[in-house]
Design a protein around this motif. Structure first.
Motif, PDB file in Angstrom:
ATOM      1  N   ASP A  23       0.816  -1.198   0.003  1.00 34.12           N
ATOM      2  CA  ASP A  23      -0.157   0.043  -0.178  1.00 34.12           C
ATOM      3  C   ASP A  23       0.895   1.204  -0.070  1.00 34.12           C
ATOM      4  O   ASP A  23       2.123   1.175  -0.170  1.00 34.12           O
ATOM      5  CB  ASP A  23      -1.198   0.048   1.272  1.00 34.12           C
ATOM      6  CG  ASP A  23      -0.214   0.004   2.589  1.00 34.12           C
ATOM      7  OD1 ASP A  23       1.107   0.148   2.513  1.00 34.12           O
ATOM      8  OD2 ASP A  23      -1.041  -0.143   3.660  1.00 34.12           O
ATOM      9  N   GLU A  24       0.298   2.475   0.153  1.00 29.58           N
ATOM     10  CA  GLU A  24       0.942   3.693   0.018  1.00 29.58           C
ATOM     11  C   GLU A  24       1.927   3.704   1.378  1.00 29.58           C
ATOM     12  O   GLU A  24       3.088   4.499   1.082  1.00 29.58           O
ATOM     13  CB  GLU A  24       0.097   4.836   0.030  1.00 29.58           C
ATOM     14  CG  GLU A  24       0.618   6.259  -0.243  1.00 29.58           C
ATOM     15  CD  GLU A  24       1.103   6.046  -1.659  1.00 29.58           C
ATOM     16  OE1 GLU A  24       1.846   7.314  -1.832  1.00 29.58           O
ATOM     17  OE2 GLU A  24       0.739   5.223  -2.664  1.00 29.58           O
ATOM     18  N   ALA A  25       1.536   3.481   2.445  1.00 28.64           N
ATOM     19  CA  ALA A  25       2.772   3.439   3.645  1.00 28.64           C
ATOM     20  C   ALA A  25       3.817   2.554   3.228  1.00 28.64           C
ATOM     21  O   ALA A  25       4.980   3.091   3.507  1.00 28.64           O
ATOM     22  CB  ALA A  25       1.902   3.123   4.618  1.00 28.64           C
ATOM     23  N   ALA A  26       3.708   1.183   2.998  1.00 29.56           N
ATOM     24  CA  ALA A  26       4.666   0.880   2.264  1.00 29.56           C
ATOM     25  C   ALA A  26       5.548   1.293   1.308  1.00 29.56           C
ATOM     26  O   ALA A  26       6.709   1.176   1.291  1.00 29.56           O
ATOM     27  CB  ALA A  26       3.997  -0.838   1.680  1.00 29.56           C
ATOM     28  N   TYR A  27       5.055   1.871   0.141  1.00 28.38           N
ATOM     29  CA  TYR A  27       5.701   2.552  -0.728  1.00 28.38           C
ATOM     30  C   TYR A  27       6.596   3.715  -0.310  1.00 28.38           C
ATOM     31  O   TYR A  27       7.915   3.928  -0.695  1.00 28.38           O
ATOM     32  CB  TYR A  27       4.688   3.333  -1.686  1.00 28.38           C
ATOM     33  CG  TYR A  27       5.330   4.159  -2.774  1.00 28.38           C
ATOM     34  CD1 TYR A  27       5.922   3.599  -4.026  1.00 28.38           C
ATOM     35  CD2 TYR A  27       5.236   5.507  -2.685  1.00 28.38           C
ATOM     36  CE1 TYR A  27       6.514   4.500  -4.712  1.00 28.38           C
ATOM     37  CE2 TYR A  27       5.727   6.594  -3.410  1.00 28.38           C
ATOM     38  CZ  TYR A  27       6.670   6.043  -4.739  1.00 28.38           C
ATOM     39  OH  TYR A  27       7.175   6.828  -5.640  1.00 28.38           O
ATOM     40  N   ARG A  28       6.103   4.459   0.624  1.00 31.73           N
ATOM     41  CA  ARG A  28       6.838   5.641   1.185  1.00 31.73           C
ATOM     42  C   ARG A  28       7.741   4.859   2.076  1.00 31.73           C
ATOM     43  O   ARG A  28       9.002   5.637   2.213  1.00 31.73           O
ATOM     44  CB  ARG A  28       5.998   6.347   2.107  1.00 31.73           C
ATOM     45  CG  ARG A  28       5.071   7.321   1.496  1.00 31.73           C
ATOM     46  CD  ARG A  28       4.348   8.384   2.275  1.00 31.73           C
ATOM     47  NE  ARG A  28       3.680   7.978   3.451  1.00 31.73           N
ATOM     48  CZ  ARG A  28       2.401   7.717   3.813  1.00 31.73           C
ATOM     49  NH1 ARG A  28       1.621   7.727   2.753  1.00 31.73           N
ATOM     50  NH2 ARG A  28       1.822   7.359   4.746  1.00 31.73           N
ATOM     51  N   GLU A  29       7.652   3.949   2.844  1.00 28.63           N
ATOM     52  CA  GLU A  29       8.880   3.419   3.385  1.00 28.63           C
ATOM     53  C   GLU A  29      10.150   2.494   2.754  1.00 28.63           C
ATOM     54  O   GLU A  29      11.167   2.950   3.027  1.00 28.63           O
ATOM     55  CB  GLU A  29       8.367   2.374   4.437  1.00 28.63           C
ATOM     56  CG  GLU A  29       9.430   1.370   5.297  1.00 28.63           C
ATOM     57  CD  GLU A  29      10.124   2.337   6.414  1.00 28.63           C
ATOM     58  OE1 GLU A  29      11.110   1.893   6.968  1.00 28.63           O
ATOM     59  OE2 GLU A  29       9.712   3.601   6.641  1.00 28.63           O
ATOM     60  N   ALA A  30       9.392   1.920   1.593  1.00 31.27           N
ATOM     61  CA  ALA A  30      10.505   1.622   0.739  1.00 31.27           C
ATOM     62  C   ALA A  30      11.262   2.605   0.029  1.00 31.27           C
ATOM     63  O   ALA A  30      12.517   2.486  -0.257  1.00 31.27           O
ATOM     64  CB  ALA A  30       9.650   0.899  -0.325  1.00 31.27           C
ATOM     65  N   VAL A  31      10.599   3.814  -0.211  1.00 31.77           N
ATOM     66  CA  VAL A  31      11.296   4.791  -0.945  1.00 31.77           C
ATOM     67  C   VAL A  31      12.481   5.421   0.066  1.00 31.77           C
ATOM     68  O   VAL A  31      13.572   5.687  -0.319  1.00 31.77           O
ATOM     69  CB  VAL A  31      10.453   5.826  -1.248  1.00 31.77           C
ATOM     70  CG1 VAL A  31      11.183   7.221  -1.865  1.00 31.77           C
ATOM     71  CG2 VAL A  31       9.761   5.381  -2.562  1.00 31.77           C
ATOM     72  N   ARG A  32      11.912   5.525   1.301  1.00 32.59           N
ATOM     73  CA  ARG A  32      12.853   6.043   2.477  1.00 32.59           C
ATOM     74  C   ARG A  32      14.192   5.432   2.713  1.00 32.59           C
ATOM     75  O   ARG A  32      15.145   5.800   2.581  1.00 32.59           O
ATOM     76  CB  ARG A  32      12.225   6.265   3.647  1.00 32.59           C
ATOM     77  CG  ARG A  32      13.059   6.894   5.047  1.00 32.59           C
ATOM     78  CD  ARG A  32      12.122   6.703   6.317  1.00 32.59           C
ATOM     79  NE  ARG A  32      12.082   5.119   6.614  1.00 32.59           N
ATOM     80  CZ  ARG A  32      13.144   4.684   7.184  1.00 32.59           C
ATOM     81  NH1 ARG A  32      14.604   5.243   7.245  1.00 32.59           N
ATOM     82  NH2 ARG A  32      13.290   3.135   7.349  1.00 32.59           N
ATOM     83  N   ARG A  33      13.789   3.899   2.803  1.00 37.66           N
ATOM     84  CA  ARG A  33      15.082   3.108   2.677  1.00 37.66           C
ATOM     85  C   ARG A  33      15.996   3.020   1.432  1.00 37.66           C
ATOM     86  O   ARG A  33      17.174   2.740   1.726  1.00 37.66           O
ATOM     87  CB  ARG A  33      14.483   1.437   3.064  1.00 37.66           C
ATOM     88  CG  ARG A  33      13.675   1.193   4.157  1.00 37.66           C
ATOM     89  CD  ARG A  33      13.480  -0.063   4.496  1.00 37.66           C
ATOM     90  NE  ARG A  33      12.948  -0.410   6.059  1.00 37.66           N
ATOM     91  CZ  ARG A  33      12.583  -1.559   6.308  1.00 37.66           C
ATOM     92  NH1 ARG A  33      12.771  -2.565   5.747  1.00 37.66           N
ATOM     93  NH2 ARG A  33      11.902  -1.745   7.564  1.00 37.66           N
ATOM     94  N   TRP A  34      15.264   3.212   0.355  1.00 34.57           N
ATOM     95  CA  TRP A  34      16.279   3.130  -0.812  1.00 34.57           C
ATOM     96  C   TRP A  34      17.082   4.348  -0.702  1.00 34.57           C
ATOM     97  O   TRP A  34      18.316   4.276  -1.104  1.00 34.57           O
ATOM     98  CB  TRP A  34      15.178   3.539  -2.018  1.00 34.57           C
ATOM     99  CG  TRP A  34      16.056   3.204  -3.378  1.00 34.57           C
ATOM    100  CD1 TRP A  34      16.614   2.434  -3.857  1.00 34.57           C
ATOM    101  CD2 TRP A  34      16.322   4.570  -4.227  1.00 34.57           C
ATOM    102  NE1 TRP A  34      17.362   2.918  -5.299  1.00 34.57           N
ATOM    103  CE2 TRP A  34      16.744   4.130  -5.456  1.00 34.57           C
ATOM    104  CE3 TRP A  34      16.161   5.897  -3.989  1.00 34.57           C
ATOM    105  CZ2 TRP A  34      17.419   5.037  -6.039  1.00 34.57           C
ATOM    106  CZ3 TRP A  34      16.404   6.758  -4.969  1.00 34.57           C
ATOM    107  CH2 TRP A  34      17.147   6.466  -6.104  1.00 34.57           C
ATOM    108  N   HIS A  35      16.643   5.685  -0.406  1.00 38.37           N
ATOM    109  CA  HIS A  35      17.439   6.735  -0.118  1.00 38.37           C
ATOM    110  C   HIS A  35      18.547   6.531   0.821  1.00 38.37           C
ATOM    111  O   HIS A  35      19.474   7.053   0.854  1.00 38.37           O
ATOM    112  CB  HIS A  35      16.473   7.989   0.136  1.00 38.37           C
ATOM    113  CG  HIS A  35      15.818   8.465  -1.176  1.00 38.37           C
ATOM    114  ND1 HIS A  35      16.787   9.188  -1.896  1.00 38.37           N
ATOM    115  CD2 HIS A  35      14.661   8.696  -1.446  1.00 38.37           C
ATOM    116  CE1 HIS A  35      16.058   9.854  -3.104  1.00 38.37           C
ATOM    117  NE2 HIS A  35      14.896   9.251  -2.782  1.00 38.37           N
ATOM    118  N   ASP A  36      18.173   5.961   2.151  1.00 39.39           N
ATOM    119  CA  ASP A  36      18.977   5.612   2.912  1.00 39.39           C
ATOM    120  C   ASP A  36      20.234   4.889   2.563  1.00 39.39           C
ATOM    121  O   ASP A  36      21.265   5.046   2.788  1.00 39.39           O
ATOM    122  CB  ASP A  36      18.299   5.150   4.383  1.00 39.39           C
ATOM    123  CG  ASP A  36      17.486   5.911   5.106  1.00 39.39           C
ATOM    124  OD1 ASP A  36      17.444   7.143   4.868  1.00 39.39           O
ATOM    125  OD2 ASP A  36      16.737   5.294   5.796  1.00 39.39           O
TER     126      ASP A  36
END
Length: 300
Positions: free
Chosen positions: A279-292
């Motif tokens: 879902d959208e929350a999972a998308y935001r978390e995946a993007v955050r981890r990718w940037h990290d």
């Protein structure tokens, strides 16, 4: 007795919005290229069972993601671009495969089609498109003659651009209130107000939702009136990865990753599994981890 503020509220959810849509419907999507697109709603459509959609858009990654998910039957657009990446890669691949139908208009013609639909007119005349290949690649387009020619002379020939009517419009605003009024705070309104007026119903997603009377800023930034809005939903970061200034600029690094992944089936499958399977929350978390991860790699 229901309080007035509560009765007037049009607050809904992404799931309710997408659940109200039907396969085969015509959806207009606001924004411009890779700028202020309602991407949270687009991603939810990609996760849904909807299919055979007609999309009307100044196209960007909204069109690309929907093409990649196999949701588009027909597209009406003047372009499909990521701005800093000239041609949206999933759109290009879909066209090369012959997977979608395309009606391509000049940008000005497209605007006149929105204006006609917004004013409930069957068409509007314009000079845009005359003498160009737009008329050749759209053989169904017709011309009309102005009834106001000079004495003894025929009136000017003009293109009759048909109304771009749509069942639903989806637009993304910087701010909105609970009654559905939408405000933009960036440098350009684009044509989102016309999308809202041209549709049978319009849904607004926004970076931040406020109470009625709390939309601060100049009056001209109040772009969309509640009378045209069926529902409004707060989606912080819901425009990612497109430009949603002043809150968030375009995530150029992630956009490059998206475009590069689109060029290879295995890379795209990995991208979709990582970023688009939840879902959208999972998308935001995946993007955050990718940037990290990128930041950590840069320090090695």
């Amino acid at each position: 007795m229901i309080p007035v503020a509560q009765a007037a509220s049009k607050v809904t959810t992404v799931e309710e919005i997408v659940g109200s849509l039907e396969s085969g419907t015509t959806i207009g999507i606001g924004g411009w290229g890779s700028r202020r697109k309602p991407m949270a709603l687009v991603r939810a459509i990609c996760r849904s069972a909807l299919e055979n959609l007609t999309i009307i858009s100044y196209g960007g990654p909204d069109v690309g993601l929907l093409c990649a998910a196999g949701k588009v039957r027909r597209l009406v657009a003047p372009f499909v671009t990521l701005d800093s990446v000239p041609l949206e890669p999933h759109f290009r691949a879909a066209r090369q495969r012959g997977a979608i139908e395309l009606t391509e208009y000049d940008e000005g013609m497209f605007m006149f089609g929105l204006l006609a639909a917004a004013h409930r007119l069957p068409f509007l005349p314009t000079r845009a498109g005359l003498g160009s290949d737009v008329m050749r690649v759209n053989p169904d387009l017709r011309t009309v003659r102005s009834p106001y020619g000079a004495a003894g002379q025929e009136g000017e020939e003009l293109v009759a651009v048909p109304a771009l009517t749509m069942d639903v419009a989806l637009v993304h605003m910087d701010r909105a209130d609970t009654r559905g009024n939408g405000q933009y705070l960036g440098p350009d309104p684009y044509l989102d107000d016309l999308f809202a007026k041209a549709a049978t119903r319009c849904y607004v997603s926004c970076e931040r939702l406020v109470d009625p009377g709390k939309l601060d800023g100049p009056p001209q930034s109040l772009l969309i009136g509640r009378m045209h809005v069926a529902g409004v939903v707060e989606t912080p970061g819901g425009g990612h990865f497109t430009d949603c200034g002043p809150d968030l600029g375009r995530d150029e690094a992630f956009q490059r990753h998206y475009a590069a992944s689109a060029a290879d089936p295995e890379a795209w499958a990995a991208f979709a599994e990582r970023f688009l399977s939840g879902d959208e929350a999972a998308y935001r978390e995946a993007v955050r981890r990718w940037h990290d991860e990128r930041g950590q790699e840069g320090t090695r």
